[in-house]
Design a protein around this motif. Structure first.
Motif, PDB file in Angstrom:
ATOM      1  N   SER B 219       0.846  -1.186   0.000  1.00 16.82           N
ATOM      2  CA  SER B 219       0.000   0.000   0.000  1.00 16.82           C
ATOM      3  C   SER B 219       0.882   1.237   0.000  1.00 16.82           C
ATOM      4  O   SER B 219       2.080   1.159   0.246  1.00 16.82           O
ATOM      5  N   LEU B 220       0.259   2.372  -0.295  1.00 18.70           N
ATOM      6  CA  LEU B 220       0.962   3.651  -0.229  1.00 18.70           C
ATOM      7  C   LEU B 220       0.755   4.244   1.155  1.00 18.70           C
ATOM      8  O   LEU B 220      -0.382   4.363   1.613  1.00 18.70           O
ATOM      9  N   GLU B 221       1.834   4.568   1.803  1.00 18.54           N
ATOM     10  CA  GLU B 221       1.749   5.087   3.160  1.00 18.54           C
ATOM     11  C   GLU B 221       2.531   6.390   3.262  1.00 18.54           C
ATOM     12  O   GLU B 221       3.364   6.673   2.407  1.00 18.54           O
ATOM     13  N   PRO B 222       2.305   7.165   4.302  1.00 21.30           N
ATOM     14  CA  PRO B 222       3.110   8.388   4.486  1.00 21.30           C
ATOM     15  C   PRO B 222       4.582   8.019   4.663  1.00 21.30           C
ATOM     16  O   PRO B 222       4.897   6.930   5.154  1.00 21.30           O
ATOM     17  N   ALA B 223       5.448   8.939   4.241  1.00 19.74           N
ATOM     18  CA  ALA B 223       6.898   8.708   4.335  1.00 19.74           C
ATOM     19  C   ALA B 223       7.265   8.278   5.747  1.00 19.74           C
ATOM     20  O   ALA B 223       6.776   8.840   6.714  1.00 19.74           O
ATOM     21  N   GLY B 224       8.135   7.247   5.826  1.00 20.31           N
ATOM     22  CA  GLY B 224       8.479   6.718   7.143  1.00 20.31           C
ATOM     23  C   GLY B 224       7.682   5.459   7.457  1.00 20.31           C
ATOM     24  O   GLY B 224       8.049   4.691   8.338  1.00 20.31           O
ATOM     25  N   GLY B 225       6.620   5.229   6.718  1.00 17.81           N
ATOM     26  CA  GLY B 225       5.827   4.026   6.917  1.00 17.81           C
ATOM     27  C   GLY B 225       4.828   4.149   8.059  1.00 17.81           C
ATOM     28  O   GLY B 225       4.867   5.100   8.848  1.00 17.81           O
ATOM     29  N   SER B 226       3.916   3.201   8.119  1.00 11.55           N
ATOM     30  CA  SER B 226       2.887   3.190   9.166  1.00 11.55           C
ATOM     31  C   SER B 226       2.942   1.884   9.928  1.00 11.55           C
ATOM     32  O   SER B 226       3.480   0.897   9.456  1.00 11.55           O
ATOM     33  N   GLU B 227       2.351   1.906  11.130  1.00 12.58           N
ATOM     34  CA  GLU B 227       2.312   0.670  11.915  1.00 12.58           C
ATOM     35  C   GLU B 227       1.298  -0.302  11.357  1.00 12.58           C
ATOM     36  O   GLU B 227       1.480  -1.520  11.431  1.00 12.58           O
ATOM     37  N   HIS B 228       0.208   0.240  10.869  1.00 19.95           N
ATOM     38  CA  HIS B 228      -0.818  -0.605  10.235  1.00 19.95           C
ATOM     39  C   HIS B 228      -1.221   0.071   8.937  1.00 19.95           C
ATOM     40  O   HIS B 228      -1.105   1.287   8.806  1.00 19.95           O
TER      41      HIS B 228
END
Lengths: 203, 239
Positions: B219-228
């Motif tokens: 999936s596309l996530e905000p820079a830095g990544g997400s926990e879920h």
């Protein structure tokens, strides 16, 4: 006693190194033009070294190509804090060339088949391109030759057997019928002299 | 000439000889131990290595240059174009500092088996790439995309270090990154394997997965990544 240092020489060398480092940084970003520039600048010098060691133009050229490809694949293999790009390139080429002849020597000693004589193929190879060289490298070559002439012949002989001949200390000791300790001290003295000459830009 | 032995005298001799590739094996090992003993932060060692390397290179530069065969430069560039490149640290700028992924920043060393390599290379449309030998071979490849786009996860069941391979991938929108997820069982939540950003459409990135998983997703996530996952998956594939 103050030693005269040729500041201009040191400045030029640093400028060249800085330019090279910048090109490598651009190569790390996938810049093909920078990659070509580095090749144009150093491939002929690199091939000269490889040919001197492996004695076959075709193999020598392969070694040079491989060294540049290695840089392209892993630009991080060259690190600015470890020395100049030209030193890294020559070290890479030297290592591969020496590896090759030592492997062949080992095969010869085991009585295995020698590599088929490729000299005929070399002669039939495409006509070589002209030697096109930057003034800076030609200058560097002159300075190095002068520095080498300064080194006592018994030290220089050991350096040349080792570097151009791809021989280890013990092989040189056997070949020249010298104690290993003598070979070691001549190596160190010769290299110290060379290093001092280059670091100071002295003339 | 020095009259008293200093801590670097012996190592200087070894460094000078190593620069000429003239060390016999036992001395070469001694040099390795010596350098390791002084540590990567030893300024004197670093200086000696750089200066003797330059001195050896001078011997190379003393030779008359030898021209390459016609077309050598173009052949080199053609070969280079066909390669996947490994840029150290990429895409680490997308990781959180001190990020949670143990494999981050350290590129896994693989020898690709012929079958896996062929699948990767043909699908990615590249001619060749080289990775240092030393780790176990990735034996499974999960294809996540079809058609022109390539998105694969190469892994070894049981191993947690895996590899994302991609080609012809669009750049993520500004401020976003791709994130790989894996699902241990059908009922478990998606867990993060790591983030990646293509360069010129291609990606070759280390990720960390569970010892076994039944599905992977991107999936596309905000820079830095997400926990879920915070967005619908772009790709979702059962393994």
């Amino acid at each position: 006693m103050v030693q005269a240092v040729d500041v201009r020489v040191v400045a030029v060398r640093n400028l060249e190194d800085a330019r090279d480092s910048d090109l490598v940084r651009r190569v790390a970003g996938g810049d093909e033009a920078a990659f070509r520039l580095l090749f144009q600048r150093y491939a002929q010098a690199a091939k000269a070294l490889a040919v001197r060691i492996v004695r076959q133009a075709f193999l020598a050229e392969e070694i040079v190509q491989e060294a540049f490809l290695a840089l392209w694949r892993h630009p991080g293999a060259y690190r600015e804090d470890r020395g100049s790009f030209r030193a890294w390139l020559m070290s890479t080429v030297h290592h591969r060339a020496v590896d090759l002849i030592r492997r062949e020597e080992a095969q010869r000693r085991r009585g295995e088949e020698a590599r088929p004589d490729a000299s005929a193929a070399d002669r039939a190879a495409d006509p070589a391109e002209e030697v096109v060289e930057q003034a800076a490298l030609a200058d560097a070559r002159q300075r190095v030759r002068v520095a080498l002439a300064d080194i006592p012949p018994e030290q220089r002989d050991v350096l040349e057997l080792m570097y151009y001949g791809g021989k280890t200390q013990s092989a040189i000791a056997r070949e020249l019928d010298l104690p290993l300790g003598t070979v070691k001290s001549r190596t160190l003295l010769g290299m110290r002299r060379l290093r001092a000459d280059l670091a100071g830009g002295m003339r | 000439m020095r009259s008293s032995a200093g801590p670097h005298d012996r190592i200087e001799e070894l460094i000078a000889t190593q620069a000429l590739n003239g060390l016999d094996e036992p001395d070469r090992r001694e040099l390795e131990r010596g350098l390791a003993g002084h540590g990567a932060g030893c300024e004197e060692c670093r200086r000696l290595l750089a200066e003797y390397s330059a001195a050896a290179a001078a011997l190379a530069l003393a030779l008359d240059p030898v021209p390459l065969s016609a077309g050598a430069e173009d052949r080199l560039v053609a070969a280079a174009r066909g390669e996947i490149r490994v840029v150290p640290g990429a895409p680490s700028k997308d990781s959180a500092p001190g990020g949670p992924f143990p494999g981050r920043g350290r590129f896994p060393r693989w020898v690709a088996s012929a079958a896996v390599a062929a699948a990767m290379l043909v699908a990615a449309g590249v001619v060749g790439y080289s990775l240092a030998p030393g780790r176990t071979v990735p034996t499974r490849v999960v294809n996540m995309a079809a058609g022109e786009r390539v998105l694969q996860v190469a892994f070894n069941p049981g191993d947690q270090e895996a590899l994302v391979v991609g080609a012809n991938l669009p750049d993520p929108p500004a401020g976003k990154v791709y994130q790989l997820w894996y699902q241990r069982t059908e009922d478990s939540a998606m867990e993060s394997a790591g983030t990646f950003v293509p360069r010129g459409g291609t990606v070759l990135a280390p990720v960390v997965v569970g010892p076994s998983f039944v599905a992977v997703a991107v999936s596309l996530e905000p820079a830095g990544g997400s926990e879920h996952p915070t967005a619908e998956p772009l790709y979702l594939t059962k393994v």
